[in-house]
Write a protein that holds these residues in place. Structure first.
Motif, PDB file in Angstrom:
ATOM      1  N   ARG A  87      -5.634  -2.235   1.102  1.00  0.00           N
ATOM      2  CA  ARG A  87      -5.441  -3.361  -0.132  1.00  0.00           C
ATOM      3  C   ARG A  87      -4.301  -3.055  -0.998  1.00  0.00           C
ATOM      4  O   ARG A  87      -4.644  -2.823  -2.136  1.00  0.00           O
ATOM      5  N   ILE A  88      -3.167  -3.045  -0.416  1.00  0.00           N
ATOM      6  CA  ILE A  88      -1.925  -2.480  -0.993  1.00  0.00           C
ATOM      7  C   ILE A  88      -0.912  -3.470  -0.452  1.00  0.00           C
ATOM      8  O   ILE A  88      -0.722  -4.223   0.459  1.00  0.00           O
ATOM      9  N   LYS A  89       0.135  -3.700  -1.228  1.00  0.00           N
ATOM     10  CA  LYS A  89       1.421  -4.663  -1.186  1.00  0.00           C
ATOM     11  C   LYS A  89       2.000  -3.774  -0.220  1.00  0.00           C
ATOM     12  O   LYS A  89       3.106  -4.630   0.381  1.00  0.00           O
ATOM     13  N   GLY A  90       2.486  -2.618  -0.330  1.00  0.00           N
ATOM     14  CA  GLY A  90       3.411  -1.886   0.376  1.00  0.00           C
ATOM     15  C   GLY A  90       3.568  -0.698  -0.360  1.00  0.00           C
ATOM     16  O   GLY A  90       2.719  -0.027  -1.139  1.00  0.00           O
ATOM     17  N   LYS A 128       0.265  -5.679   9.033  1.00  0.00           N
ATOM     18  CA  LYS A 128      -0.228  -6.422   8.056  1.00  0.00           C
ATOM     19  C   LYS A 128      -1.888  -5.930   7.714  1.00  0.00           C
ATOM     20  O   LYS A 128      -2.551  -5.869   6.653  1.00  0.00           O
ATOM     21  N   SER A 153      -0.643  -4.765  -8.829  1.00  0.00           N
ATOM     22  CA  SER A 153       0.766  -4.764  -8.461  1.00  0.00           C
ATOM     23  C   SER A 153       2.065  -3.903  -9.196  1.00  0.00           C
ATOM     24  O   SER A 153       2.963  -4.055  -9.118  1.00  0.00           O
ATOM     25  N   LEU A 213      -1.908  -2.869   5.852  1.00  0.00           N
ATOM     26  CA  LEU A 213      -1.904  -3.107   4.268  1.00  0.00           C
ATOM     27  C   LEU A 213      -3.208  -3.772   3.804  1.00  0.00           C
ATOM     28  O   LEU A 213      -3.606  -3.302   2.771  1.00  0.00           O
ATOM     29  N   ASP A 214      -3.830  -4.592   4.531  1.00  0.00           N
ATOM     30  CA  ASP A 214      -4.995  -5.051   4.195  1.00  0.00           C
ATOM     31  C   ASP A 214      -6.191  -4.181   4.089  1.00  0.00           C
ATOM     32  O   ASP A 214      -6.992  -4.186   3.162  1.00  0.00           O
ATOM     33  N   ALA A 246       5.996  -3.341   3.935  1.00  0.00           N
ATOM     34  CA  ALA A 246       5.607  -4.791   3.390  1.00  0.00           C
ATOM     35  C   ALA A 246       6.529  -6.017   3.858  1.00  0.00           C
ATOM     36  O   ALA A 246       6.123  -7.031   3.669  1.00  0.00           O
ATOM     37  N   ASP A 247       7.581  -5.785   4.483  1.00  0.00           N
ATOM     38  CA  ASP A 247       8.286  -6.712   5.124  1.00  0.00           C
ATOM     39  C   ASP A 247       8.194  -7.110   6.609  1.00  0.00           C
ATOM     40  O   ASP A 247       8.545  -8.015   7.018  1.00  0.00           O
ATOM     41  N   LEU A 306      -2.798  -3.877  -4.416  1.00  0.00           N
ATOM     42  CA  LEU A 306      -2.836  -5.357  -4.763  1.00  0.00           C
ATOM     43  C   LEU A 306      -3.524  -5.652  -5.996  1.00  0.00           C
ATOM     44  O   LEU A 306      -3.010  -6.750  -6.620  1.00  0.00           O
ATOM     45  N   SER A 307      -4.487  -4.873  -6.342  1.00  0.00           N
ATOM     46  CA  SER A 307      -5.283  -5.116  -7.588  1.00  0.00           C
ATOM     47  C   SER A 307      -4.354  -5.278  -9.067  1.00  0.00           C
ATOM     48  O   SER A 307      -4.837  -5.752  -9.877  1.00  0.00           O
TER      49      SER A 307
END
Length: 315
Positions: free
Chosen positions: A283-286, A276, A134, A279-280, A268-269, A131-132
């Motif tokens: 700390r990642i988007k996917g 979720k 992208s 992922l939290d 991610a989807d 997330l940090s």
């Protein structure tokens, strides 16, 4: 005569009773089963159908258990295959386990991945997008206490320094490369070199003044929730490092590999809260596809260090 007869009779009776007793013991003793197959525990078959998922100790163990257990549960749900999480104490255990079949799937640092690939053909499956940033990259930092007066690597001469592990990319490989780029010829540059085992411990070693500097991942700084971060500064940062891949052993059945990969790629989807949450935690988007060539820059760094003759002082 009667007395002699009586003696002989008693001796004969004792022998008969003894023979019968021995026979009873022999007849009632179970015959050992010699068939190897029959000796197997019922759990063995179950274990072979499950996936053994191992992680490396880049943070404290309690944090790893929480985060990776959540991911293991997610993978089990998505693939329909039981996933057994194991926490390893060293990077070498991960490399060896991927090679001897004890580990099927592992979260490996880039350097650990390369060594596992070179040793047994293990291959990169997916890599995370933090997330940090992208982007699927992170960095290595060399840190010191803010109040130390140290502003550059040359000022660490004669000081105590900490790495995380000999197999760590951001905790050893890239810090050594940064030191070399700054003119450090060998690790005798420091008065003492320590290995802390993980990045949190290396950070705390600097924070608490046990060492003057350390090489760690920038991961700690992406959290931005630890007030202690304000007491340390970064005096050097590396080039971008491809994020740590999830690696599978070379002979893991292709059908299992496909299911595992699909589960990672669709995280991610997912609209599920549990997904979720995973992922939290990280700390990642996917996750996205990973390939062996993604880690060629790490191979170049290894060659550069080997060429410079910089080696770790063995314990």
């Amino acid at each position: 005569m009667n007395r002699k007869f009586l003696v002989f009779f008693l001796i004969f009776l004792i022998m008969c009773l003894s023979s019968c007793k021995n026979g009873d013991v022999t007849d009632n003793t179970p015959t050992p089963v010699s068939s190897p197959g029959a000796m197997k525990s019922p759990s063995v078959a179950t274990e072979k159908k499950s996936i053994v998922f191992a992680c490396i100790p880049y943070e404290s163990e309690l944090k790893l258990i929480e985060a990776f257990q959540a991911l293991a549960d997610y993978l089990a749900e998505q693939t329909g295959i039981p996933v057994n999480l194991v926490i390893k104490k060293s990077y070498k255990e991960i490399i060896d386990g991927l090679g001897n079949g004890e580990i099927d799937l592992a979260n490996t640092g880039p350097l650990v991945y390369i060594k596992a690939h070179d040793k047994s053909g293990a291959y990169a499956l997916v890599k995370p997008i933090p997330l940090s940033t992208s982007t699927p990259f992170y960095k290595s930092y060399i840190i010191v206490r803010k109040d130390s007066g140290i502003k550059k690597i040359s000022q660490l001469k004669g000081k105590k320094f900490a790495f995380t592990d000999r197999e760590s990319t951001s905790g050893y490989l890239l810090p050594v490369l940064m030191l070399a780029d700054a003119g450090v010829k060998d690790l005798k540059f420091f008065s003492e070199v320590r290995f802390t085992g993980n990045h949190d411990s290396a950070f705390l070693a600097v924070y608490n003044g046990y060492v003057d500097g350390a090489g760690i991942s920038n991961y700690a700084f992406t959290k931005a929730i630890d007030k202690r971060l304000g007491d340390v500064i970064v005096i050097s940062e590396s080039e971008a490092i491809p994020t740590a891949p999830f690696t599978v052993r070379a002979k893991l059945p292709s059908e299992q590999v496909k299911k595992i990969k699909a589960a990672f790629l669709k995280m991610a989807d997912s609209e599920k809260k549990e997904t979720k949450d995973v992922l939290d935690i990280f700390r990642i988007k996917g996750y996205i596809d990973a390939s062996d060539k993604d880690y060629d820059s790490i191979r170049r760094a290894r060659k550069a260090i080997d060429k410079m003759g910089l080696t770790i002082i063995e314990k």
